[in-house]
Motif scaffolding. Structure first.
Motif, mmCIF file in Angstrom:
data_model
loop_
_atom_site.group_PDB
_atom_site.id
_atom_site.type_symbol
_atom_site.label_atom_id
_atom_site.label_comp_id
_atom_site.label_asym_id
_atom_site.label_seq_id
_atom_site.Cartn_x
_atom_site.Cartn_y
_atom_site.Cartn_z
ATOM 1 N N ARG A 83 47.827 36.801 46.767
ATOM 2 C CA ARG A 83 47.686 38.064 47.490
ATOM 3 C C ARG A 83 47.502 39.207 46.495
ATOM 4 O O ARG A 83 48.323 39.394 45.604
ATOM 5 C CB ARG A 83 48.921 38.309 48.351
ATOM 6 C CG ARG A 83 49.238 37.125 49.274
ATOM 7 C CD ARG A 83 50.556 37.271 49.984
ATOM 8 N NE ARG A 83 51.703 37.327 49.082
ATOM 9 C CZ ARG A 83 52.960 37.158 49.463
ATOM 10 N NH1 ARG A 83 53.240 36.923 50.742
ATOM 11 N NH2 ARG A 83 53.939 37.232 48.591
ATOM 12 N N SER A 95 43.716 38.245 50.586
ATOM 13 C CA SER A 95 44.564 37.063 50.489
ATOM 14 C C SER A 95 43.625 35.874 50.377
ATOM 15 O O SER A 95 42.820 35.634 51.283
ATOM 16 C CB SER A 95 45.462 36.925 51.718
ATOM 17 O OG SER A 95 46.222 35.736 51.661
ATOM 18 N N HIS A 141 48.544 30.752 48.974
ATOM 19 C CA HIS A 141 47.609 31.864 48.876
ATOM 20 C C HIS A 141 48.029 32.837 47.772
ATOM 21 O O HIS A 141 49.228 33.045 47.536
ATOM 22 C CB HIS A 141 47.517 32.628 50.202
ATOM 23 C CG HIS A 141 46.709 31.911 51.248
ATOM 24 N ND1 HIS A 141 47.179 30.804 51.908
ATOM 25 C CD2 HIS A 141 45.459 32.153 51.721
ATOM 26 C CE1 HIS A 141 46.251 30.387 52.770
ATOM 27 N NE2 HIS A 141 45.204 31.188 52.670
#
Length: 296
Positions: free
Chosen positions: A263, A168, A261
């Motif tokens: 991922r 991540s 973020h």
């Protein structure tokens, strides 16, 4: 006995909606797909489809067969993995699909480690957009692939695939050094470098900007992050870039952290996790991700 290749065609018809789409996905003719599905109906002993001209719909039996097909394919993958596990070590072909940033940053160390520890593996890498990976895995053109999404635009899991988290990474706003921008809120009036419309990166940028209260004004469109950063360094605009793609930004680029973020996951067909080659790849690429400080 049901033929698994024909059963896969039926499942693809349920997923894609038309025989023409199934034919295109498998590089068959529509007539060939129709013939294979008619043979599958004879094998099943019941009607699976209703045909009205060129349009087809599923019967109740067709829906039941599609619902159970996932368990059939997973059982086959489990069996293949079990047979490989009692074979002569980790060997044979391993077809890997990865997006460009991962090919540049994660795969080199992964391939070196696999070549050292499992020299009998035949490693084959294809650079591929994550959106194309699920179909390539289902069609057995890949054995493992890297998928990603963003916390602000999550992607619905594919029921035909299993996956494990890999990393991540934070997302940054890339801005020219020469400007005085200090946050995303300051970038509303700036020209933007956006990905192609319809891509995940494009959607994420729109979502992030809208949450900040503005719609980005596109000056350039580019999908390769190296190109994006070069344009930012040249003062051509600002852009949203994940950390992995900006590990070594060019001179003239400043990175501002965003509360977003990306991922990344390692994906494979359901039931294939225990296959020695798949397990070896997963372990090696997790070590590569850990080594650059991007832990899940």
């Amino acid at each position: 006995m049901l033929d698994l290749r024909r059963l896969r065609l039926l499942c693809d018809l349920s997923r894609l909606g038309t025989i023409a789409a199934v034919a295109e996905a498998h590089t068959y003719t529509p007539s060939a797909v129709s013939q294979q599905l008619a043979t599958l109906e004879r094998e099943a002993g019941v009607a699976l489809l209703r045909r009205t001209g060129r349009r087809v719909t599923f019967t109740a039996a067709g829906h039941v067969l599609v619902q159970h097909a996932g368990a059939v394919f997973a059982a086959m993958e489990h069996t293949t993995a079990a047979l490989a596990a009692v074979g002569a070590g980790v060997s044979g072909p391993l077809r890997i699909g990865a997006f460009p940033t991962a090919v540049r940053t994660l795969l080199p160390a992964t391939l070196v480690a696999l070549g050292r520890d499992h020299p009998a593996l035949e490693l084959m890498v294809t650079e591929l957009d994550p959106a194309e990976v699920p179909a390539a895995l289902r069609d057995r053109r890949l054995d493992v692939g890297l998928l990603h999404d963003y916390d602000v635009v999550p992607v619905k899991p594919d029921p035909t695939l299993d996956s494990v988290p890999l990393l991540s990474e934070p997302v940054h706003l890339a801005v020219p050094n020469a400007g005085g921008l200090g946050s995303l809120a300051d970038a509303g009036d700036e020209p933007w470098i956006l990905a192609t419309a319809g891509t995940l990166c494009h959607t994420v940028t729109l979502q992030v900007c809208r949450a900040a209260g503005f719609v980005p004004r596109a000056r350039h469109h580019a999908d390769d992050f190296a190109t994006v950063l070069a344009l930012v360094a040249a003062g051509q605009g600002v852009s949203v870039v994940p950390a992995l793609a900006a590990a070594e930004p060019p001179a003239g680029v400043r990175l501002l952290p965003l509360d977003t973020h990306r991922r990344t996951r390692v994906a494979y067909r359901t039931g294939a996790a225990a296959h020695p080659a798949v397990a070896a790849f997963t372990s090696a690429i997790q070590a590569a991700a850990d080594s650059i400080g991007k832990k899940p």
